[in-house]
Design an enzyme around this catalytic site. Structure first.
Site, PDB file in Angstrom:
ATOM      1  N   GLU A 129      -3.567  -0.097   8.049  1.00  0.00           N
ATOM      2  CA  GLU A 129      -2.318   0.262   8.766  1.00  0.00           C
ATOM      3  C   GLU A 129      -2.385  -0.406  10.393  1.00  0.00           C
ATOM      4  OE1 GLU A 129      -1.382   4.470   9.021  1.00  0.00           O
ATOM      5  OE2 GLU A 129      -1.826   4.686   6.902  1.00  0.00           O
TER       6      GLU A 129
ATOM      7  N   GLU B 288      -7.384   8.660   6.048  1.00  0.00           N
ATOM      8  CA  GLU B 288      -7.646   9.199   7.308  1.00  0.00           C
ATOM      9  C   GLU B 288      -8.207  10.513   7.210  1.00  0.00           C
ATOM     10  OE1 GLU B 288      -4.204   8.767   9.927  1.00  0.00           O
ATOM     11  OE2 GLU B 288      -4.436   6.736   9.826  1.00  0.00           O
TER      12      GLU B 288
ATOM     13  N   ARG C  17       0.676  -1.077  -0.030  1.00  0.00           N
ATOM     14  CA  ARG C  17      -0.151  -0.090   0.116  1.00  0.00           C
ATOM     15  C   ARG C  17       0.814   1.268   0.067  1.00  0.00           C
ATOM     16  NH1 ARG C  17      -2.483   2.984   4.472  1.00  0.00           N
ATOM     17  NH2 ARG C  17      -4.035   4.532   3.457  1.00  0.00           N
TER      18      ARG C  17
ATOM     19  N   ASN D 266      -7.514   1.710   9.626  1.00  0.00           N
ATOM     20  CA  ASN D 266      -6.023   1.999  10.267  1.00  0.00           C
ATOM     21  C   ASN D 266      -6.175   2.015  11.856  1.00  0.00           C
ATOM     22  OD1 ASN D 266      -5.357   2.585   7.624  1.00  0.00           O
ATOM     23  ND2 ASN D 266      -4.621   4.688   7.915  1.00  0.00           N
TER      24      ASN D 266
ATOM     25  N   TYR E  70      -4.422   1.821  15.732  1.00  0.00           N
ATOM     26  CA  TYR E  70      -3.294   1.819  16.556  1.00  0.00           C
ATOM     27  C   TYR E  70      -3.385   1.809  17.932  1.00  0.00           C
ATOM     28  CZ  TYR E  70      -0.841   3.487  12.279  1.00  0.00           C
ATOM     29  OH  TYR E  70      -0.350   3.550  11.044  1.00  0.00           O
TER      30      TYR E  70
ATOM     31  N   HIS F 123      -2.784  11.012   0.607  1.00  0.00           N
ATOM     32  CA  HIS F 123      -2.094  10.579   1.972  1.00  0.00           C
ATOM     33  C   HIS F 123      -1.721  11.902   2.447  1.00  0.00           C
ATOM     34  CE1 HIS F 123      -0.965   7.173   4.767  1.00  0.00           C
ATOM     35  NE2 HIS F 123      -0.543   8.438   5.355  1.00  0.00           N
TER      36      HIS F 123
END
Ligand code: FCB
Length: 466
Positions: A361, A166, A77, A299, A301, A121
């Protein structure tokens, strides 16, 4: 240790983005982006650095491709720099910029690696920012023309597309908190930006489908499950507000064609809506934003623990969830919470039913302050990835159509406002020599890919975690 076997066609990948790795910002006819401008603002980047060299991937992409081969990754990606394709943001197409991605895509395909391209991005052309950037509707129109230029050139070979990465970060970090480019601090502008990002997404979907027949189109959202710190009503209310502005503000328009009414009301009460309305939303916008997608990119985290600031601490219920201790956080200060990935994937599946989901991600910054040579034994990153992959596996077992997992990130790179002070790579970058060396986690990941399994049964590496 029990090996957990992933579905046969599960896709194992790595992710990067253009501004964070390419460097060569003044080459190949590339125009200025808002991140070039922002990084040159004194104090904006923690270590005073910028992306002008980054990993020099623009020149070393062949080497990076062979690294990916060595790691046996099945999908890559990456993002395309709008400023390379249309240096002024709209109008003339720069063939040299497209040539770069053309070669990269051919190289990936020759290596048997599936290209996943993201169009935005975060590196908006500065020229568009000069005209108001994402807070202006015209930027959404420009994005569609850019998507078309890319789709026409690469659409015969790239089969997987994400419009944006995002949008919450672009809108909120960039326009409300001012900590990312373009460094604005205006909550109304942030709301306008969020809408134009969503709108440009919805408009670009049919364009990509037309120019890349049979391709799969989606978007990558950063989603953070929010847990109330206690069962008190005040904390549950804080978690609802967080979820509305962070997650549902994007999920609802994309999957349901409407903004979440409670989150709109929160904004109204905060005085962020002019005359109590969202005049920038036009009649046909929401149906366009809800264009059917082939996949949702998640994504992930960390989670958020929400404690109300509306009642005095002494009047609130005792915390059931404490703040994480230092051994439970990464170098970003983000709590390591693999169970949150499972909870999030399940919730999305139940509430929004995307046709397919990718973790686009997931990764961690560790050992950021060490010399490159010393961070090669990165046991904590390996444990982080193992536990998150196990959470992903549990989600699959529970019925989530999770089709793949992309580690953030291939190589230590320019981590936005943190500059080079945070290291997320499974491959180390020596900034002095630009030499790349796989860390232990990269070799571990390669073995996972070859076996299509992750071992279960090791004690959790991050304290109290599930
Ligand atoms: C995400 C970004 C990515 C990277 C990671 C750590 O929010 O998409 O570019 O910076 O965080």
């Amino acid at each position: 240790m029990t090996p957990r076997v992933f579905p046969r066609d599960f896709l194992w990948g790595v992710a990067t983005s253009a501004y964070q790795i390419e460097g060569a910002t003044g080459e190949g006819g590339r125009g200025e982006s808002i991140w070039d401008r922002f990084a040159s603002t004194p104090g904006a980047i923690a270590d005073g650095s910028d992306g002008s060299v980054a990993c020099d991937h623009y020149h070393r992409w062949r080497e990076d491709l062979s690294l990916m081969r060595q790691l046996r990754v099945q999908a890559y990606r990456f993002s395309i720099a709008w400023t390379r394709v249309m240096p002024e943001g709209r109008g003339a197409v720069n063939a040299t910029g497209l040539d770069f991605y053309d070669s990269l895509v051919d190289g990936l395909l020759e290596a048997g690696i599936r290209p996943f391209a993201t169009l935005n991005h975060w590196d908006l052309p500065q020229r568009l920012q000069d005209q108001g950037g994402w807070s202006e509707r015209g930027t959404a129109e420009a994005f569609v023309a850019y998507a078309e230029a890319v789709g026409m050139r690469l659409g015969d070979r790239v089969r997987d597309w994400a419009t944006h990465n995002e949008p919450w970060c672009v809108a909120t970090l960039g326009h409300e908190q001012g900590v990312h480019a373009p460094g604005r601090r205006d909550p109304v502008e942030a709301l306008r930006a969020s809408h134009h990002l969503l709108l440009s997404h919805g408009w670009a979907v049919p364009v990509l489908r037309r120019d890349s027949p049979g391709a799969r189109v989606g978007i990558a959202l950063n989603l953070v499950p929010g847990y109330p710190a206690s069962p008190s009503e005040a904390d549950r209310e804080a978690a609802r507000r967080f979820d509305g502005s962070f997650n549902r503000w994007y999920l609802d328009p994309i999957f349901r064609g409407s903004y979440p009414p409670d989150a709109v009301e929160d904004r109204r009460q905060a005085g962020n809506l002019p005359r109590g309305e969202m005049p920038w939303v036009e009649e046909p916008d929401l149906p366009a934003i809800a264009a059917p997608l082939d996949f949702l990119g998640v994504n992930y985290y960390s989670r958020a623990i929400l404690r109300s600031d509306r009642v005095p601490e002494a009047a609130n219920a005792p915390r059931a969830l404490p703040e994480p201790s230092p051994d439970q956080v990464t170098d970003m200060g983000w709590e390591v919470y693999p169970q949150g990935l499972h909870d999030l994937l399940l919730r999305i599946h139940q509430e929004y039913q995307p046709a397919a989901v990718y973790v686009t991600e997931c990764g961690a910054a560790f050992d950021s302050d060490q010399q490159p040579r010393l961070q090669l034994a990165d046991a904590r990153r390996e444990a982080f990835l193992r536990e998150h992959l196990l959470a992903a596996h549990r989600a699959i077992t529970d019925g989530v159509p999770l089709a793949g997992f992309f580690v953030w990130t291939l190589i230590d790179n320019f981590e936005w406002a943190h500059g080079y002070s945070k290291r997320f790579g499974v491959v180390s970058l020596d900034r002095a020599t630009l030499q790349r060396t796989p860390k232990a986690s990269a070799l571990w990941y390669a073995r996972r890919i070859s076996s299509n399994t992750v071992d279960d049964g090791a004690p959790p590496a991050f304290g109290r975690l599930a």
